[in-house]
Each structure stands twice: as C-alpha cells, then as structure tokens.
Design a protein around this motif. Structure first.
Motif, mmCIF file in Angstrom:
data_model
loop_
_atom_site.group_PDB
_atom_site.id
_atom_site.type_symbol
_atom_site.label_atom_id
_atom_site.label_comp_id
_atom_site.label_asym_id
_atom_site.label_seq_id
_atom_site.Cartn_x
_atom_site.Cartn_y
_atom_site.Cartn_z
ATOM 1 N N UNK A 296 -7.720 29.101 12.026
ATOM 2 C CA UNK A 296 -6.684 30.108 11.848
ATOM 3 C C UNK A 296 -6.584 30.524 10.372
ATOM 4 N N UNK A 297 -6.592 29.511 9.488
ATOM 5 C CA UNK A 297 -6.504 29.807 8.053
ATOM 6 C C UNK A 297 -7.713 30.613 7.581
ATOM 7 N N UNK A 298 -8.885 30.255 8.117
ATOM 8 C CA UNK A 298 -10.097 30.966 7.721
ATOM 9 C C UNK A 298 -10.011 32.419 8.183
ATOM 10 N N UNK A 299 -9.489 32.606 9.375
ATOM 11 C CA UNK A 299 -9.333 33.959 9.912
ATOM 12 C C UNK A 299 -8.401 34.793 9.006
ATOM 13 N N UNK A 300 -7.283 34.179 8.626
ATOM 14 C CA UNK A 300 -6.356 34.879 7.718
ATOM 15 C C UNK A 300 -7.054 35.242 6.419
ATOM 16 N N UNK A 301 -7.787 34.248 5.885
ATOM 17 C CA UNK A 301 -8.467 34.455 4.617
ATOM 18 C C UNK A 301 -9.521 35.544 4.728
ATOM 19 N N UNK A 302 -10.249 35.547 5.838
ATOM 20 C CA UNK A 302 -11.302 36.543 6.039
ATOM 21 C C UNK A 302 -10.688 37.930 6.065
ATOM 22 N N UNK A 303 -9.559 38.037 6.758
ATOM 23 C CA UNK A 303 -8.915 39.352 6.849
ATOM 24 C C UNK A 303 -8.513 39.836 5.455
ATOM 25 N N UNK A 304 -8.066 38.894 4.626
ATOM 26 C CA UNK A 304 -7.598 39.275 3.312
ATOM 27 C C UNK A 304 -8.747 39.525 2.327
ATOM 28 N N UNK A 305 -9.708 38.609 2.325
ATOM 29 C CA UNK A 305 -10.736 38.666 1.278
ATOM 30 C C UNK A 305 -11.965 39.469 1.683
ATOM 31 N N UNK A 364 -21.366 27.692 -1.609
ATOM 32 C CA UNK A 364 -22.287 28.169 -0.578
ATOM 33 C C UNK A 364 -21.578 28.424 0.745
ATOM 34 N N UNK A 365 -20.300 28.095 0.818
ATOM 35 C CA UNK A 365 -19.611 28.134 2.106
ATOM 36 C C UNK A 365 -18.637 29.299 2.175
ATOM 37 N N UNK A 366 -18.767 30.094 3.235
ATOM 38 C CA UNK A 366 -17.848 31.223 3.411
ATOM 39 C C UNK A 366 -16.475 30.716 3.845
ATOM 40 N N UNK A 367 -16.453 29.539 4.469
ATOM 41 C CA UNK A 367 -15.163 28.929 4.811
ATOM 42 C C UNK A 367 -14.389 28.616 3.524
ATOM 43 N N UNK A 368 -15.072 28.014 2.549
ATOM 44 C CA UNK A 368 -14.422 27.726 1.267
ATOM 45 C C UNK A 368 -13.963 29.023 0.593
ATOM 46 N N UNK A 369 -14.755 30.070 0.752
ATOM 47 C CA UNK A 369 -14.387 31.359 0.152
ATOM 48 C C UNK A 369 -13.131 31.922 0.822
ATOM 49 N N UNK A 370 -13.108 31.880 2.146
ATOM 50 C CA UNK A 370 -11.948 32.404 2.875
ATOM 51 C C UNK A 370 -10.687 31.589 2.583
ATOM 52 N N UNK A 371 -10.863 30.294 2.333
ATOM 53 C CA UNK A 371 -9.704 29.448 2.047
ATOM 54 C C UNK A 371 -9.236 29.595 0.598
ATOM 55 N N UNK A 372 -9.987 30.358 -0.195
ATOM 56 C CA UNK A 372 -9.591 30.536 -1.595
ATOM 57 C C UNK A 372 -9.987 29.370 -2.476
ATOM 58 N N UNK A 373 -10.819 28.452 -1.940
ATOM 59 C CA UNK A 373 -11.258 27.306 -2.743
ATOM 60 C C UNK A 373 -12.299 27.769 -3.756
#
Ligand SMILES: [Zn+2]
Ligand SMILES: [Zn+2]
Length: 1021
Positions: A296-305, A364-373
């Motif tokens: 869910x958090x990744x989805x939110x982040x993807x929508x934003x970033x 290297x991770x898009x999950x980390x990118x979406x989470x703002x890490x």
C-alpha cells in the motif's frame, strides 16, 4: 574433546584466534571443542564458522565472573577474592539466550572492563545451561585450595541446585603441585554430591609456542614488564590444546573424568546455526499483513513520485512489472517488516526536517525509491535490482542511509526510543593489534628493547569501538541474541559482534550514517528561503541545467560534493559532463580502483573520440555502451554474466561476491568454469569468453555499484546547483558545516569572493557564533576564531540573547564574561574594530587590544593582582594591510582584507611572476613560467609513483603544480612545508586549454608573515 578453552577474545589472556584453535583441534582429531571466553561471545561466530568448515562440533560457552557474597562468615581479605569463575555451556537455544543475557548484565550493570554477576542473577538465568566449576579461580576449587572442604561441598551443592544437577566438577593437570594437591579433594566433592567430575585443560593457546604471547598479554594486563612479572606468570607452558592420546595417557588411572567430557559434549547441542534471530515487527493496523501494508505504501509512493513517468502505457507497465517483482521477492524473503522499519526511520527524519538519502545498493530498488528511502529512480536509470536483493541471497539486505550529520544523533535516539533499548544496539568495530600498536606494547612489556619482535600479536583483538553507523534490531530482546555492552561513548551500547559476524548470523543491520554534505544542503536551502523568500525544491530539480554543467566542465567546483579534489578537478574539463549520467560516471571513475586499474584514460580517450569504442563481444554492447565499452560498475559485471553466460540474477550476485574482497581460489575457479561454459553455450567463442572473464575479474575488485554512484551524483548536482545560483548561502552553509570537504575556510571564502560574493569581517556588534547572512552578504561568525571553543560560544550566545549586540568594549567585557585570552583573540582578529570608531582603521586593532585589557583589568579588579600594571600607550602604531591579513590568517584562517598574495603582487609582477589566472591563458610548453601562491594542497598519492602535486592559491584563483620524484627529493623539505611558494617551470596545457599544470622546476619560499598555521592545507593526506 575440550570443554574449557579461551581465545584471544578473552582479552589480554587468550593468545590464539578462534579459527586457529579450530584448526588445531581438527588437526589433533578432536570431534568437539567449546569456546569459553571470559564474559565474552565476540569470537563465537568466527569460531562456529571455522568449525563448520572443519566439521568440528562447536560448543558455545563462556567463563563468566561471579561475585560471591561472603559465605560462612569467612572474612574476605580483599574485594578481588569475592570474584570467582564459572564455565557455562549452552545446551539449547534457551541456554544460549541465558548465557548472552548473563554476559550483558555482567557488562551493562558494572563499570566498563569489570564485568561480574551475582549468584542470584546466575540462578535467574540458569535454564538450558550446563555448568563446570571453572579454573582454580572457581568458587569450589578456591575453597578447596584454602582447605575449606565443608565450604567447597556447600558451594558445589548450591551450584548443583541452581543448575538442577547440570553440573560437573572440573579437574585439570598442568603439572603443578598445587593442582595435584587439590584435584583429589575435588573428586571427593564430586563423589559426595553424586555429580560427575570432568577433565579440562583450561586452554589459553592452540600450541605450546603460544605461551610467549600469553605471557606478553598477561604482562600487558598487569601493566608491568615481563621481568617484573616474576611468579605472576604461569610457571610452565601447559595451557595448550592437547591431543586425545596425550590426555588419555595422563588420566588413564581415572578414565571417568574423560568419559564425562563426551557425555557433556553430547548434551551441549546448541550450535550458532540454530540462532536465527527474528526480524523486528512493525506495528500494523489490525487485520493488515506487513506485505499488504508495504504494498500500500509503495503504491502511494509510486503515485506521488512516478506519476509523470507512468503516464505512458509503456512507462506504466515497466514500473508495475518491476514493483510487482520486487514486492514478490520481499514477500518470499519475509523482509516486509524490515522495509517498513527503514521507511519509518526515514519518515521520522523527514518530519523533523532532517535531510536524508539512501546510498549503496538500496538505490537499485524501486520499492526503496517509492518509499522515499532512496532518491534515484532505478527504472529510469536501468539499474539492476538483484545487486540489492535476490532469492539466492542468504543475508539480509544492506540499507545504508545518510543523514545530515549534525542531526544524526537525533535519528539514533529515535531508533533507541522507538524500538526500545532492549531491541536496538550498534554493531561494534573490533580493533585489533596493528604493527604500530604491537611494537609500542611490546616495548612496554619488554622494558625498552624488543628483540622478540615478530611475536604474533598482530590481528588479535585489542578493544571494541562503535562501528560508524550499523544498528541492529531484533524482535526478541537483543541481549538474548548477542551480549550488549556499554560503548566508550556515553549513552551508547554496542553488541559484541562486528559487521561480518552480524551478516553471518543473519541479524538485520541498518546503517545510519552522517554526511556533512546533507547538512550543508539542508542549511543552504533554509538560508535561501530566509534571505530571498525562495523555496528550492530539491526533489523537483531537473538535473539538466546547462549553467550547472558549464561550471562543472570548467572545474569550478570548490565545495561541490565529491568532485572538488585535485584529481576530480583535473578530470572534469576532459570528461566534460553534460548530463546526469555523466556525473554518475565521473563519481565512479576518479577513485583509487579505476585509477589503479588504468580504466580512466581509455574511458577519457574514447569519450574524446581519440579511441574507437569496442566491445569484447557484440552481445555485450547493450550492457557496456553506457560506459563506452569500459566496464566501470559492479552491475555491468553481473549483467554480462546474465546475458552472455545465462546466469540467473542471483547467481550473478554470487559471482560478484565471490570476486569481492574475500576471494577464495576454489570458489573463483568453479565460477570461472561455469561462466566460460555458459558463454560458449551462447555461441561466444572460447577465446572471447576468456577475455570477457579476465575483464570482469580485473575490475571486480574495485568496480563501484552504479546505484551508489547515482545516489552520490544527485548530491553532486544539487550542491553544484546551489553553489551556482545561491553562492552566498552556499558559502554560509559550508562555513557552518566545517570541518568538511577538501578546502579550508580561507580558500572557500576566496573562491566565493571571486564569484562576486560580498564577505564581511567578524564584528562583535553584528556577528553571531555561526556565519550569517545580511541580505545576501555573508557575515563571518565567531566560530572561525581559533580557540573560541564551546564554552566561549555559550557565553557569547547567552550575552547576545539576553542583552543584544555589544555597545562598547566595556559592555563586551562585562556582559560576555569571556576570559582574557578569548577577548584578546576577538580584538586581534579585528572583531572589536567597530567599537573603536574614533581611531583610523589601521590603528583600531591595536587600540582595541589595549582598551580591552584596560577594561578587563578594571572588571577583574583585585582578582588580578598578579598582572603587572598596564601602561596604556597614548598612541599605537598603525598596522600595514599586510600585517592585517597576516593577523587575520593567524587568528581565523581567513581574511576579508585581501589575499596574502595581493600584498606581494607589485614585487612579484616586477619579477615577471604571473597570477594564476594569467598562467591559465598561456600556451602549452611555455618555459620559465613563474607563479606564486599559498600552498593549499600537497599530495603524493601512492598511485602516482613518487610524483607530488601542489595546489597554489593566489588572489585570482588556483593553479596546480606537478613535481617529478627527482625534483621533489632535491627540495623535499621546502616543498613539503613552506606556506607560500614561488614556483618556476614549464606550462602544460591539455584539453583545449582547460587543464593547466605547471611542471615545477625551481622552488623558492616567499615571506608574507602567513604562518603554516594560517592554512589547513591538505598536506600529503
Ligand atoms: Zn578461570
Ligand atoms: Zn578459564
């Protein structure tokens, strides 16, 4: 079989490293060995790993220090006598947890270096542990030795009850008379109580030769020389690992003592592999799993970033595919909780306005990118996720996050508080004996001369310190997984394992690091907002501003992240970065590895079109095209293995690791074969396959993770951007973040002034402790004055806060409460000039010093009778501009009254000496060119084969000087120490006039009263 054995982790006692003991035990044909260090499990992971390789049973234990309250009314002669030893061995996971907890309590509840637990504490954590009564310092044997047999029986019975019968009475034979006297009594105690007795050798070194090292360690422990140690040293060398046959010969009269070891070894079945610490949980909303929550958090982040980039169908599907792939991998590995925790820490930092950014392979991770890490979009850059995480990887992934270094402590405190001190601690760094410390310590115990040099102290652990940023978190109390102890730093705790141990055990580590550049950027953005009302949104930078790249191409990069060093600056005009990816390459290229691997010049030649771009095989073009056929990044090596040899991404990561710092020949050979086989199957001729293998192999050592370079490149661009558009704020921020970077405040200020920044002098009526902005002019702060430490800061800031700016010298002396030395430094640095308005400016400083002294004497009154009466002169001598600059440099390292060279310029010009700027206009090969300046940097890098590099600074800019080894030797002293140098030599101009060096031939020192203390030059670092 040996149940009582110390390694070097029994500090200043055990003389062998754990793997050495394992090797020896295996060579002697032992089947099991216990490690029982004093109140320590620091060696246990290496011990267990070595034992697994040699198929030796590794029993986990420790010899703990137990404080015994006065028993039976017997008077203790000294406090020391109440401390006894007890060997504990782990039968199962619960026992291990208890052992680790006991050691933690022994260390946390007592002063550093004096661990101990009470018998009550032992009783509370006895389950799952088997006890041996220990060495002669054990409770039971020490009572026997004193002749108190009743007491000994009573003590043994107490221990038997505590451990519910899981106990054996320990007996030894080191060919000592005292031992031979008490052993029969110990056997008797065992018989009376109906418990077994058992033979150990209380091992302190693997082989007999270890005795000497052991003696040296004991002398170090007692802080005496070996000669002074006398009878304090063990009288013989019997404390080594003995073969089963040897033990059998000695104890054949009493085989039951040896047979007991077998039974005990059998019981103590816990192995480190059984530990499997669990990941900490993340508090979730009811009914939601960690995986769902993360998704869910990744989805939110993807929508934003990623909104913009996901607009096209193609874009959307490639992001969706990658996100799904990563989330599935995370789910399979059970790591969702870990990502949530990292996300939570980053969220905390954001909320607090602390700038942070992930570095390393997490990018290297898009999950980390979406989470703002992380701040790099890996899909856009085409980064390889498997460098970060894959199914084949055994270890937990490594997430490293940089925080603005000034605020990092707050982040650490948050982790401690939020996750609980019982579940969080920092990884230790095991400091070992190095050549230098070995020599120093040996000299101490040998009493001066060291004939015994070469004693194998090297690599033995010496003490523990805190690892730079590694945090471990566990679900269960951390103390039940690994002993925790106080660190030397107040309020910090560390575990007894270092980062290799942590990785081997599979403990989750998060690296929370401090980075000065983030502090600088954070402050700079704030200053821009305050000074101009403008909001700089770092996330919205487009990384494509030509003006920023123009600066970078010109090497106008003083203060810019990563690309400000001499080596970087001399490469920038050749590489000519024009895009973000060029910066990624620039960051990775100018490092010791690629320089040593001779990758730099091929890349630059190809980039300049002077050399054809070729590939070892056409199939590799898509992978290597981004770096013009020169492999630079670890990810490229992995992709070659995937594309050319059909490796899975996980296998490719295993390849990278095998080629890493700890290479094993067998593993490398197996992988080489597999790689070449795979390439041949894919139709690559064996010759080409071998070439490709050789290339990957050659750069694997120093290849840089592309993701890491990309994260750093973001900061290169951001800092270059801020410096270009907001030079005053940038200067202010970098001065307040000192010490950091490559240049001293003096050079930073000169550079800013050349960029048109107005820099104003330190002034007690206007300055604050930090450097501040007046409009967009920079007002230097008191912090630049040498010797004004934290106490002076406190006093100044309090006085300014409570009473506003100082009105007069008397006011300053009265209200600040500064001592005479600090006041004098302020006056001599010119900070009181504006309080002496009646004098001409050239006389103000000296007048201010006198008036200040007068006021200070008046205020100190009778308290200062020792000081001779002041005779204030009616008029003081004026200072020349040169003297003023010299005083500025001496007291603050910077001057707004002109660069030291300006005062010599007329004289130099007469002698045909050029300014740095003029030298940059001259032609290649021009001879006898003279340039003079402040030496702000001296380097003789080991890669440069004896060449030395100097950077000269004058009022117009910088010029680099190259010195050949021969010329350097001839004037080494002068070149290495003179603060101001006049250099004559031949000009070398490359890359269309962009890279200019002076090949130095003649060197002369100049005098302008600027002492070496005036500059912090990087002298041969
Ligand atoms: Zn002992
Ligand atoms: Zn011992």
């Amino acid at each position: 079989m040996e149940l009582h054995c110390h390694s070097a982790f029994s500090l200043l006692d055990g003389a062998s490293l754990p793997p050495t003991l394992v090797e020896r035990a295996a060579a002697l044909g032992m089947r099991a060995l216990a490690l029982t260090d004093h109140d320590d499990l620091g060696g246990i992971v290496a011990f267990a790993q070595a034992a697994r390789e040699r198929e030796l049973e590794a029993i986990v234990g420790a010899e703990i220090t137990v404080e015994i309250a006065e028993a039976g009314g017997r008077q203790r002669r000294s406090g020391e006598e109440a401390l006894t030893h007890l060997v504990l061995l782990a039968e199962n996971r619960e026992g291990y947890g208890n052992l680790s907890t006991l050691i933690t309590r022994a260390r946390m509840e007592h002063e550093r270096g004096r661990p101990r637990v009470s018998l009550e504490t032992v009783a509370a954590h006895a389950r799952g542990l088997f006890a041996l009564t220990g060495c002669p310092r054990g409770w039971v044997p020490s009572l026997v030795a004193r002749g108190d047999l009743d007491g000994a029986r009573h003590a043994a019975a107490t221990l038997r009850d505590i451990f519910d019968g899981r106990i054996a009475i320990e007996c030894w034979d080191h060919a000592l008379e005292q031992e031979r006297v008490i052993v029969p009594h110990l056997m008797e105690v065992a018989r009376t109580l109906g418990v077994p007795w058992v033979v150990t050798n209380d091992v302190h070194y693997a082989e007999p030769e270890g005795r000497m090292v052991h003696d040296v360690l004991c002398a170090l422990r007692h802080e005496r020389t070996l000669a002074e140690m006398g009878t304090r040293l063990r009288p013989n060398g019997e404390w080594y690992l003995k073969s089963p046959a040897q033990m059998w010969r000695r104890w054949r009269q009493h085989p039951e003592g040896l047979l007991a070891t077998l039974e005990i070894a059998e019981r103590c079945a816990f192995r480190m592999e059984n530990l499997r610490p669990s990941l900490p949980g993340f508090p979730l909303p009811p009914g939601v799993s960690a995986d769902d929550y993360l998704a869910r958090l990744v989805e939110d982040g993807a929508r934003e970033r990623l909104r913009k980039r996901m607009r096209t169908q193609d874009g959307e599907s490639s992001y969706r595919r990658q996100i799904a792939h990563e989330l599935a991998t995370i789910k399979r590995l059970g790591l969702a909780g870990y990502f949530l925790i990292v996300w939570d820490i980053v969220r905390f930092a954001r909320r607090e306005g602390i700038l942070c950014q992930g570095r390393g392979s997490a990018a290297n991770s898009v999950v980390c990118y979406c989470l703002g890490i992380t701040a790099v979009d890996p899909v856009k850059l085409g980064l390889l996720f498997e460098r970060f995480l894959s199914d084949d990887r055994q270890e937990a992934p490594d997430i490293d996050i940089d925080f603005a270094h000034r605020d990092r402590e707050r982040v650490l405190q948050y982790v401690y508080e939020h996750y609980g001190r019982e579940h969080a601690a920092m990884v230790c760094e095991q400091i070992t004996y190095r050549e230098k410390s070995v020599k120093r310590d040996l000299e101490r115990v040998m009493g001066g001369s060291i004939q015994g040099a070469g004693l194998p102290l090297a690599r033995l652990p010496r003490h523990r310190s805190i690892h730079v940023g590694g945090f471990v978190l566990t679900e269960e109390p951390l103390a039940s997984v690994v002993p925790v102890e106080p660190a030397s730093m107040e309020g910090r705790t560390i575990i007894q394992w270092d980062k290799d141990d942590v990785e081997a055990i599979g403990l989750v580590k998060i690296d929370l690091l401090g980075l000065g550049m983030l502090t600088l950027i954070q402050d700079c953005v704030r200053y821009v907002r305050e000074a101009r009302g403008k909001v700089v949104d770092l996330a919205a930078l487009d990384y494509a501003d030509p003006a920023v790249y123009d600066d970078l191409c010109r090497a106008d990069t003083i203060g810019v992240f990563q690309v400000e060093s001499r080596a970087q600056m001399s490469t920038l005009p050749r590489l000519k970065p024009r895009s973000f990816y060029d910066l990624v390459v620039q960051v990775a290229l100018i490092r010791p590895g690629p320089i040593q691997g001779e990758m730099v010049h091929p890349y630059l030649r190809r980039r300049a079109g002077e050399e054809a771009v070729t590939y070892p095989h056409p199939s590799l073009e898509p992978i290597l095209a981004r770096t013009l056929g020169v492999p630079l990044f670890q990810e490229q090596g992995m992709r070659v293995a995937i594309t050319a040899a059909g490796f899975t991404p996980g296998e490719a990561d295993a390849l990278r690791r095998a080629m890493g710092s700890k290479r094993s020949r067998e593993r490398m050979e197996a992988i080489c074969e597999k790689l070449i086989d795979g390439m041949q199957r894919n139709g690559i001729p064996v010759e080409a396959a071998r070439r490709i293998y050789a290339q990957i192999n050659a750069f694997a050592d120093y290849g840089f993770p592309e993701s890491h370079a990309a994260s750093f490149a973001l900061l290169v661009y951001a800092s270059a951007y801020l410096k270009h558009y907001y030079a005053p704020e940038f200067l202010c921020a970098i001065l307040n973040a000192q010490p950091m970077g490559f240049y001293s405040p003096g050079t930073l200020i000169e550079d800013a002034r050349r960029h048109g920044v107005e820099v104003r002098a330190i002034d007690v009526t206007r300055s604050a402790y930090d450097t501040t902005l007046e409009g967009i002019a920079v007002r230097l702060g008191f912090r630049l004055i040498k010797g004004l430490g934290p106490r002076a800061r406190e006093k100044l800031e309090r006085a300014l806060r409570e009473g506003g700016a100082f009105q007069s010298i008397g006011d300053l002396v009265q209200r600040s409460g500064l001592d005479r030395r600090a006041l004098r430094a302020l006056a001599e640095a010119g900070a009181l000039d504006s309080l002496v308005p009646d004098e001409p400016s050239a006389r103000r400083r000296r007048t201010a010093v006198w008036r200040m002294l007068e006021e200070w004497r008046g205020s100190a009154g009778a308290l200062a009778p020792a000081h001779p009466k002041l005779h204030v002169p009616t008029s003081v001598a004026a200072m020349s501009p040169r003297e003023i600059t010299a005083a500025d440099y001496r007291l603050t390292g910077v001057s707004v009254h002109g660069h030291p060279m300006t005062h010599l310029r007329a004289l130099l010009a007469e002698n045909g000496v050029l300014t740095a700027r003029a030298a940059h206009m001259r032609r290649d090969g021009e001879r006898n060119v003279g340039v003079a300046g402040l030496v702000i940097c001296r380097q003789r890098p080991p890669t440069a084969k004896g060449f030395a590099f100097l950077t000269l600074e004058d009022e117009t800019g910088l010029l680099n000087v190259v010195v050949t080894p021969k010329r350097f030797e001839r004037q080494a002293e002068l070149i290495s120490t003179a603060p101001l140098l006049l250099v004559r030599g031949t000009l070398q101009v490359e890359g269309n006039g962009r890279v200019v060096h002076l090949r130095g031939e003649l060197f002369r020192e100049l005098k302008a009263d600027v002492g070496a203390d005036g500059v912090r030059g990087h002298d041969f670092h």
